[in-house]
Design a protein around this motif. Structure first.
Motif, PDB file in Angstrom:
ATOM      1  N   ASP A   1       0.832  -1.208   0.000  1.00 43.80           N
ATOM      2  CA  ASP A   1       0.000   0.000   0.000  1.00 43.80           C
ATOM      3  C   ASP A   1       0.868   1.260   0.000  1.00 43.80           C
ATOM      4  N   GLY A   2       2.161   1.082   0.211  1.00 41.70           N
ATOM      5  CA  GLY A   2       3.117   2.173   0.218  1.00 41.70           C
ATOM      6  C   GLY A   2       4.367   1.717   0.946  1.00 41.70           C
ATOM      7  N   TYR A   3       5.292   2.646   1.192  1.00 47.53           N
ATOM      8  CA  TYR A   3       6.506   2.270   1.907  1.00 47.53           C
ATOM      9  C   TYR A   3       7.066   3.502   2.611  1.00 47.53           C
ATOM     10  N   TRP A   4       8.010   3.276   3.516  1.00 50.94           N
ATOM     11  CA  TRP A   4       8.660   4.362   4.238  1.00 50.94           C
ATOM     12  C   TRP A   4      10.033   4.631   3.633  1.00 50.94           C
ATOM     13  N   TYR A   5      10.343   5.904   3.451  1.00 55.04           N
ATOM     14  CA  TYR A   5      11.704   6.252   3.029  1.00 55.04           C
ATOM     15  C   TYR A   5      12.043   7.633   3.566  1.00 55.04           C
ATOM     16  N   ASN A   6      13.167   7.706   4.270  1.00 49.59           N
ATOM     17  CA  ASN A   6      13.647   8.971   4.825  1.00 49.59           C
ATOM     18  C   ASN A   6      12.612   9.609   5.742  1.00 49.59           C
ATOM     19  N   GLY A   7      11.915   8.751   6.493  1.00 50.15           N
ATOM     20  CA  GLY A   7      10.942   9.241   7.459  1.00 50.15           C
ATOM     21  C   GLY A   7       9.598   9.607   6.875  1.00 50.15           C
ATOM     22  N   LYS A   8       9.424   9.430   5.576  1.00 45.88           N
ATOM     23  CA  LYS A   8       8.167   9.807   4.928  1.00 45.88           C
ATOM     24  C   LYS A   8       7.428   8.565   4.424  1.00 45.88           C
ATOM     25  N   ALA A   9       6.101   8.613   4.501  1.00 45.11           N
ATOM     26  CA  ALA A   9       5.261   7.566   3.918  1.00 45.11           C
ATOM     27  C   ALA A   9       5.094   7.869   2.429  1.00 45.11           C
TER      28      ALA A   9
ATOM     29  N   LEU B   1      18.064 -10.832   8.817  1.00 47.00           N
ATOM     30  CA  LEU B   1      17.775  -9.498   9.319  1.00 47.00           C
ATOM     31  C   LEU B   1      17.494  -8.602   8.121  1.00 47.00           C
ATOM     32  N   LEU B   2      16.263  -8.117   8.027  1.00 45.06           N
ATOM     33  CA  LEU B   2      15.831  -7.313   6.881  1.00 45.06           C
ATOM     34  C   LEU B   2      15.700  -5.857   7.310  1.00 45.06           C
ATOM     35  N   TYR B   3      16.191  -4.960   6.465  1.00 46.99           N
ATOM     36  CA  TYR B   3      15.998  -3.533   6.705  1.00 46.99           C
ATOM     37  C   TYR B   3      15.482  -2.912   5.419  1.00 46.99           C
ATOM     38  N   ASP B   4      14.394  -2.149   5.537  1.00 50.37           N
ATOM     39  CA  ASP B   4      13.868  -1.454   4.363  1.00 50.37           C
ATOM     40  C   ASP B   4      13.783   0.033   4.674  1.00 50.37           C
ATOM     41  N   GLY B   5      14.296   0.853   3.777  1.00 47.63           N
ATOM     42  CA  GLY B   5      14.274   2.293   3.967  1.00 47.63           C
ATOM     43  C   GLY B   5      15.639   2.891   3.703  1.00 47.63           C
ATOM     44  N   SER B   6      15.833   4.110   4.179  1.00 50.73           N
ATOM     45  CA  SER B   6      17.109   4.802   3.978  1.00 50.73           C
ATOM     46  C   SER B   6      18.118   4.362   5.022  1.00 50.73           C
ATOM     47  N   PRO B   7      19.349   4.033   4.597  1.00 52.19           N
ATOM     48  CA  PRO B   7      20.372   3.660   5.577  1.00 52.19           C
ATOM     49  C   PRO B   7      20.926   4.872   6.328  1.00 52.19           C
ATOM     50  N   PHE B   8      20.425   6.072   5.995  1.00 52.64           N
ATOM     51  CA  PHE B   8      20.872   7.294   6.670  1.00 52.64           C
ATOM     52  C   PHE B   8      19.705   8.028   7.338  1.00 52.64           C
ATOM     53  N   TYR B   9      18.638   7.265   7.659  1.00 50.64           N
ATOM     54  CA  TYR B   9      17.543   7.879   8.408  1.00 50.64           C
ATOM     55  C   TYR B   9      17.397   7.190   9.754  1.00 50.64           C
ATOM     56  N   PRO B  10      17.386   7.904  10.880  1.00 51.48           N
ATOM     57  CA  PRO B  10      17.553   9.364  10.935  1.00 51.48           C
ATOM     58  C   PRO B  10      18.996   9.824  10.752  1.00 51.48           C
ATOM     59  N   ASP B  11      19.952   8.901  10.873  1.00 49.30           N
ATOM     60  CA  ASP B  11      21.348   9.269  10.585  1.00 49.30           C
ATOM     61  C   ASP B  11      22.108   8.005  10.191  1.00 49.30           C
ATOM     62  N   GLY B  12      23.408   8.148   9.961  1.00 53.94           N
ATOM     63  CA  GLY B  12      24.201   7.041   9.436  1.00 53.94           C
ATOM     64  C   GLY B  12      24.505   5.935  10.419  1.00 53.94           C
ATOM     65  N   ASN B  13      23.953   6.028  11.634  1.00 52.73           N
ATOM     66  CA  ASN B  13      24.176   4.974  12.625  1.00 52.73           C
ATOM     67  C   ASN B  13      23.127   3.869  12.580  1.00 52.73           C
ATOM     68  N   VAL B  14      22.087   4.041  11.796  1.00 52.69           N
ATOM     69  CA  VAL B  14      20.915   3.171  11.930  1.00 52.69           C
ATOM     70  C   VAL B  14      21.236   1.684  11.688  1.00 52.69           C
ATOM     71  N   LEU B  15      22.071   1.385  10.696  1.00 55.15           N
ATOM     72  CA  LEU B  15      22.385  -0.025  10.427  1.00 55.15           C
ATOM     73  C   LEU B  15      23.302  -0.600  11.505  1.00 55.15           C
ATOM     74  N   PHE B  16      24.156   0.235  12.071  1.00 57.30           N
ATOM     75  CA  PHE B  16      25.023  -0.235  13.155  1.00 57.30           C
ATOM     76  C   PHE B  16      24.210  -0.423  14.437  1.00 57.30           C
ATOM     77  N   ASP B  17      23.192   0.433  14.633  1.00 65.24           N
ATOM     78  CA  ASP B  17      22.261   0.227  15.749  1.00 65.24           C
ATOM     79  C   ASP B  17      21.550  -1.123  15.594  1.00 65.24           C
ATOM     80  N   PHE B  18      21.116  -1.405  14.381  1.00 63.80           N
ATOM     81  CA  PHE B  18      20.433  -2.671  14.065  1.00 63.80           C
ATOM     82  C   PHE B  18      21.366  -3.852  14.348  1.00 63.80           C
ATOM     83  N   ALA B  19      22.628  -3.707  13.959  1.00 59.16           N
ATOM     84  CA  ALA B  19      23.609  -4.781  14.172  1.00 59.16           C
ATOM     85  C   ALA B  19      23.762  -5.096  15.653  1.00 59.16           C
ATOM     86  N   ASP B  20      23.869  -4.063  16.474  1.00 52.50           N
ATOM     87  CA  ASP B  20      24.014  -4.282  17.914  1.00 52.50           C
ATOM     88  C   ASP B  20      22.746  -4.869  18.524  1.00 52.50           C
ATOM     89  N   ALA B  21      21.608  -4.297  18.158  1.00 54.39           N
ATOM     90  CA  ALA B  21      20.341  -4.721  18.766  1.00 54.39           C
ATOM     91  C   ALA B  21      20.013  -6.173  18.458  1.00 54.39           C
TER      92      ALA B  21
END
Length: 652
Positions: A195-203, A335-355
């Motif tokens: 029905d849509g997707y998220w990118y850079n914080g926007k629907a 582990l799947l990630y969909d969206g911008s790898p720099f939203y909200p900043d460039g740490n998001v994928l490393f946050d995912f890795a730790d979590a």
């Protein structure tokens, strides 16, 4: 070219624990000879391909009837047939595991999070399988998906392949014509979209696009709308022949998934070339070839173990999605990630890795370079203790970024730069977990693949640049191209340059360590004064300069020769003045060679790239020369091409 010491050397403990080490022992027993090195194992794997691939089947625990013969017509390319008597089902191999452990963890930016156990993945696949069968889907039918990288996409692919249907996907950011250029060629019976997707914080809503595409795909029996934004029922109501997936599944209760075992060469996927030189090629890949090549790469080259947590940053329009999904066959959680790898900043994928205690962190060379240029230091801000491997692909990883992985991300990690492509849905050269990592070098050729570098006369060269070739057939070669009954397009794509030899279209070089450097695409190489130069060699120099965010290089026909033109996108507040031009030229002259020095340097505000993030040198070259770009729909930012048209700096 390389430093005297490697960036990383595996400990004896890691070597002993690597599945590759156990496989080498099994191979030595099978071959009746001792293998003292990876090079020895690789030599045997191409000298006795039938024995090698048979051992891969057994060692990796493939499910199916292997049959008596492992290879017939092995010297023909195309024409060789691996496991011609085998029967298997791709989905059956990916769904061997059951239970309450996590099969898939999904994050859609910071908006959505979902977890599926192995049992829940089986249940969703079962209900989708029943839905497809109720729609009359049978073996060989095509199911097309314009989907985000989310659990429903994987379950739908598994349901399709369980029946023997052929799966084809792209990402929902493709334009209407881009979707039609792909799926319009293959006549799908089911179309799946969100029905849509998220990118850079926007629907981002896509209902209008789905409606337009579905109206032109005249073979469709059903459009299924997957809920992501919470509006699937509303979107489905506006599209003829559409139903929200949840509603379509409501009549079906989960039961045991049934699997139709089919020939090894039965079609599994249709992937599309992402170039800009015409309508995309529809590349058909087999279930058996894709499966056995992927499990080999995952287990032996990536060192994947049961229970590992496998991540690759990818969309469903890039072959790395297909590669990632097969990780289920090795018992890994995806582990799947969909969206911008720099939203909200460039740490998001490393946050995912730790979590999520990620063990394999896969991304693009562009992402690593962007993290470095953003001044981020995950080594200081994140734990990353679970990460054993960082993998990079999509374009050549520069020596500077090789070093950054160890200085800025993690010191004790296996950095696997890998390269192959959509054409083989896998890799020709990739990581070797038992070998050292040298700056700027891919570690080695894939097992079972007779990879080499040839000069223009078809002679092998060492520590010289040439064409990347594969001189013997391998299982993940395409079955062929869709709508190419006599195989003419297929032959022209790979076998026209050298008879009976796969010519991949990469400009490459063997190193003194037995590794490989990819210098860019062959068709984008520069020929000033008749000498071939790889564009990656220029990027490796200029992109180390803090003033330059990224660069693109082409050869411009000029004065009966070719001159090198360098386009640069500059950091904020930086202007291209005489001093910067001088420093750029000096950097290239000393770091590469005088031949690499550009005749013209031009600043631009954007650089066109494909949906999977690759810069498009050929499209820019066409615009500069006043030629039409035939497939702008392959580009993520086609408007950027206008920045290169009729430039006064290139007129004289």
């Amino acid at each position: 070219m390389a430093a005297d010491t490697p960036l990383w050397t595996p400990t004896q403990e890691r070597i002993d624990a690597a599945p590759l080490t156990a496989f080498m022992k099994a191979a030595a027993a099978k071959a009746g000879e001792a293998f003292s090195s990876y090079a020895d194992l690789h030599r045997w794997s191409i000298e006795d391909r039938e024995a090698f691939w048979s051992l891969v089947w057994d060692f990796c625990g493939l499910v199916g009837d292997k049959g008596e013969r492992g290879l017939i017509d092995g010297e023909r390319m195309p024409g060789a047939a691996f496991f011609p008597d085998a029967k298997l089902n791709f989905a059956e191999n990916l769904l061997q595991k059951t239970g309450g452990g996590e099969a898939i963890v999904f994050r859609g930016e910071d908006k959505v999070e979902r977890r599926l156990s192995w049992n829940e993945l089986h249940a969703l696949t079962s209900r989708l399988q029943q839905l497809f069968l109720s729609l009359g889907v049978k073996a060989g039918d095509r199911i097309a998906a314009m989907m985000p990288n989310m659990p429903d996409t994987i379950a739908a692919m598994l349901a399709a392949s369980s029946i023997g249907a052929v799966w084809s996907s792209c990402s929902p950011d493709f334009g209407e014509q881009g979707v039609l250029d792909r799926f319009g060629q293959i006549e799908p019976v089911v179309f799946i979209a969100p029905d849509g997707y998220w990118y850079n914080g926007k629907a981002i809503e896509v209902a209008d696009k789905i409606r337009a595409v579905a109206a032109k795909l005249t073979t469709l029996r059903k459009v299924l709308i997957v809920d992501y934004l919470g509006t699937s029922a509303d979107v489905a109501a506006t599209i003829d022949g559409a139903t929200a997936l949840e509603e379509a599944l409501s009549p079906f209760a989960a039961r045991t998934v049934s699997f139709e075992r089919l020939p090894f060469a039965h079609p599994l996927y249709i992937l599309f070339s992402s170039g800009t030189t015409g309508i995309p090629k529809c590349i058909v890949h087999s279930a058996g070839g894709t499966l056995i090549q992927h499990v080999k790469e995952h287990r032996l080259h990536a060192g994947l173990l049961d229970g590992d947590r496998l991540f690759y940053f990818t969309t469903c329009g890039w072959m790395m999605w297909n590669w990632l999904v097969t990780g289920l066959a090795s018992g890994a959680s995806l582990l799947l990630y969909d969206g911008s790898p720099f939203y909200p900043d460039g740490n998001v994928l490393f946050d995912f890795a730790d979590a999520e205690q990620m063990t394999y962190f896969g991304t693009s060379a562009k992402f690593i370079d962007s993290v470095r240029k953003a001044g981020l230091k995950p080594i200081a801000s994140h734990d990353l203790s679970s990460v054993r491997t960082v993998s990079s692909t999509g374009s050549p990883l520069s020596p500077e970024d090789f070093r950054f992985v160890y200085d800025g991300i993690k010191k004790d990690v296996h950095l696997a730069s890998i390269s192959g492509g959509t054409d083989i849905v896998s890799c020709f050269v990739l990581g070797v977990p038992t070998e050292p990592v040298w700056s700027g070098e891919i570690q080695g050729p894939g097992l079972g693949l007779a990879v080499d570098v040839w000069d223009d006369d078809g002679k092998p060269v060492r520590q010289e640049k040439g064409e990347l070739v594969c001189t013997k057939a391998f299982p993940s070669m395409p079955i062929g191209f869709w709508n190419d009954p006599e195989g003419k397009k297929y032959h022209a794509a790979y076998f026209e340059r050298f008879d009976n030899v796969w010519c991949h279209g990469d400009f490459a070089e063997w190193t003194a360590h037995g590794g490989m450097i990819i210098h860019g695409r062959s068709d984008a190489t520069l020929n000033p004064g008749g000498v071939r130069i790889g564009t990656a060699e220029i990027y490796n120099q200029v992109e180390q300069m803090p003033e330059i965010l990224e660069a693109l290089c082409i050869g411009q026909d000029f004065d009966n020769d070719v001159r090198v033109v360098l386009f640069v996108r500059l950091a904020a507040g930086v202007g291209l003045d005489e001093d910067l031009e001088k420093r750029i030229r000096a950097r290239i002259r000393t770091g590469a060679s005088p031949r690499h020095v550009p005749a013209r340097i031009v600043a631009v505000t954007d650089i066109p790239r494909t949906k999977s993030g690759k810069i498009t040198e050929l499209a820019v070259r066409d615009v500069v020369h006043g030629r039409a770009v035939k497939n702008k729909e392959a580009l993520a930012n086609p408007e950027a091409l206008e920045l290169f048209r009729n430039l006064p700096q290139l007129a004289g």
